[in-house]
Design a protein around this motif. Sequence first.
Motif, PDB file in Angstrom:
ATOM      1  N   GLU A 121      -0.217  20.221   3.969  1.00  0.00           N
ATOM      2  CA  GLU A 121      -0.925  19.011   4.386  1.00  0.00           C
ATOM      3  C   GLU A 121      -2.244  18.913   3.648  1.00  0.00           C
ATOM      4  O   GLU A 121      -2.883  19.925   3.362  1.00  0.00           O
ATOM      5  N   LEU A 122      -2.639  17.694   3.354  1.00  0.00           N
ATOM      6  CA  LEU A 122      -3.891  17.405   2.677  1.00  0.00           C
ATOM      7  C   LEU A 122      -4.822  16.720   3.659  1.00  0.00           C
ATOM      8  O   LEU A 122      -4.402  15.802   4.376  1.00  0.00           O
ATOM      9  N   TRP A 123      -6.079  17.171   3.717  1.00  0.00           N
ATOM     10  CA  TRP A 123      -7.060  16.608   4.637  1.00  0.00           C
ATOM     11  C   TRP A 123      -8.339  16.279   3.879  1.00  0.00           C
ATOM     12  O   TRP A 123      -8.656  16.944   2.895  1.00  0.00           O
ATOM     13  N   PRO A 124      -9.088  15.287   4.350  1.00  0.00           N
ATOM     14  CA  PRO A 124     -10.391  15.038   3.735  1.00  0.00           C
ATOM     15  C   PRO A 124     -11.303  16.250   3.920  1.00  0.00           C
ATOM     16  O   PRO A 124     -11.262  16.910   4.953  1.00  0.00           O
ATOM     17  N   LEU A 138      -8.201   9.801  -0.496  1.00  0.00           N
ATOM     18  CA  LEU A 138      -6.890  10.316  -0.111  1.00  0.00           C
ATOM     19  C   LEU A 138      -5.975   9.202   0.397  1.00  0.00           C
ATOM     20  O   LEU A 138      -4.766   9.225   0.153  1.00  0.00           O
ATOM     21  N   ILE A 139      -6.543   8.223   1.077  1.00  0.00           N
ATOM     22  CA  ILE A 139      -5.743   7.071   1.525  1.00  0.00           C
ATOM     23  C   ILE A 139      -5.228   6.305   0.300  1.00  0.00           C
ATOM     24  O   ILE A 139      -4.062   5.902   0.254  1.00  0.00           O
ATOM     25  N   CYS A 140      -6.081   6.122  -0.709  1.00  0.00           N
ATOM     26  CA  CYS A 140      -5.640   5.472  -1.952  1.00  0.00           C
ATOM     27  C   CYS A 140      -4.549   6.292  -2.626  1.00  0.00           C
ATOM     28  O   CYS A 140      -3.551   5.739  -3.107  1.00  0.00           O
ATOM     29  N   HIS A 141      -4.728   7.599  -2.654  1.00  0.00           N
ATOM     30  CA  HIS A 141      -3.728   8.475  -3.284  1.00  0.00           C
ATOM     31  C   HIS A 141      -2.383   8.356  -2.559  1.00  0.00           C
ATOM     32  O   HIS A 141      -1.334   8.239  -3.193  1.00  0.00           O
ATOM     33  N   GLN A 142      -2.427   8.377  -1.246  1.00  0.00           N
ATOM     34  CA  GLN A 142      -1.195   8.223  -0.481  1.00  0.00           C
ATOM     35  C   GLN A 142      -0.564   6.859  -0.747  1.00  0.00           C
ATOM     36  O   GLN A 142       0.650   6.740  -0.879  1.00  0.00           O
ATOM     37  N   GLY A 147       3.681   3.590  -3.212  1.00  0.00           N
ATOM     38  CA  GLY A 147       3.884   2.355  -3.973  1.00  0.00           C
ATOM     39  C   GLY A 147       3.259   1.121  -3.355  1.00  0.00           C
ATOM     40  O   GLY A 147       3.580   0.002  -3.760  1.00  0.00           O
ATOM     41  N   VAL A 148       2.354   1.297  -2.383  1.00  0.00           N
ATOM     42  CA  VAL A 148       1.743   0.128  -1.743  1.00  0.00           C
ATOM     43  C   VAL A 148       0.338  -0.159  -2.252  1.00  0.00           C
ATOM     44  O   VAL A 148      -0.170  -1.268  -2.072  1.00  0.00           O
TER      45      VAL A 148
END
Length: 197
Positions: A121-124, A138-142, A147-148
């Motif tokens: 898991e990845l966390w800030p 991280l939200i941008c990376h996800q 693909g959104v």
Amino acid sequence: MAWPATTRYGLPVAPGNLGLVQDFLNTITEGTIAPPDLLATLNDAQEWADQVIEQWISVDDLGWAKTLPRLTENDRKALVAFRDQLFEGLFGHSHSETAGGPARKNPTYHPVMTVSAGGIELWPGGEGWKYFETALLLICHQGQLEGVLRRMKSCKSDTCDVVFYDRSNNNSGVWHDVKLCGNRANVRAHRARSAVN
């Protein structure tokens, strides 16, 4: 509760945590409607932050949202600089006229990785507003992985940088508001063609 920066433009919001990124970018002053920059002063920035954190907690499906400490003036300036960097990274241009100058730094962000029975898991990472900035990245990376993120766009108008989430089937939207920015661009193009003839 609603995303305060995005809803003032009458826009639908991006899904889930991506709404936080959209709202952060929409704290800008747009060129024609000219609502205030929500990060312009420490009081404005704190008011926006209080509202956006409350909204983020209500929609967060990653377990990343949390209450953060009060902003300082240095935090506010860092958030404005980060907003400019995010504009450049996502849209290839900066919103601020002073962004990209020689004094500008490109900070490093450190997410935290953990291993559990559910996998990796990845966390800030970071404290205070560094945590918030890392969460946005991280939200941008996800969003890239899912693909959104490509549906998050800055209005094509020369005088407008409002960020919208393109819900069209073929992802072809270019204006945050077709009636406002689209019509203005069509009128300019018509006048330019008429002047040539």
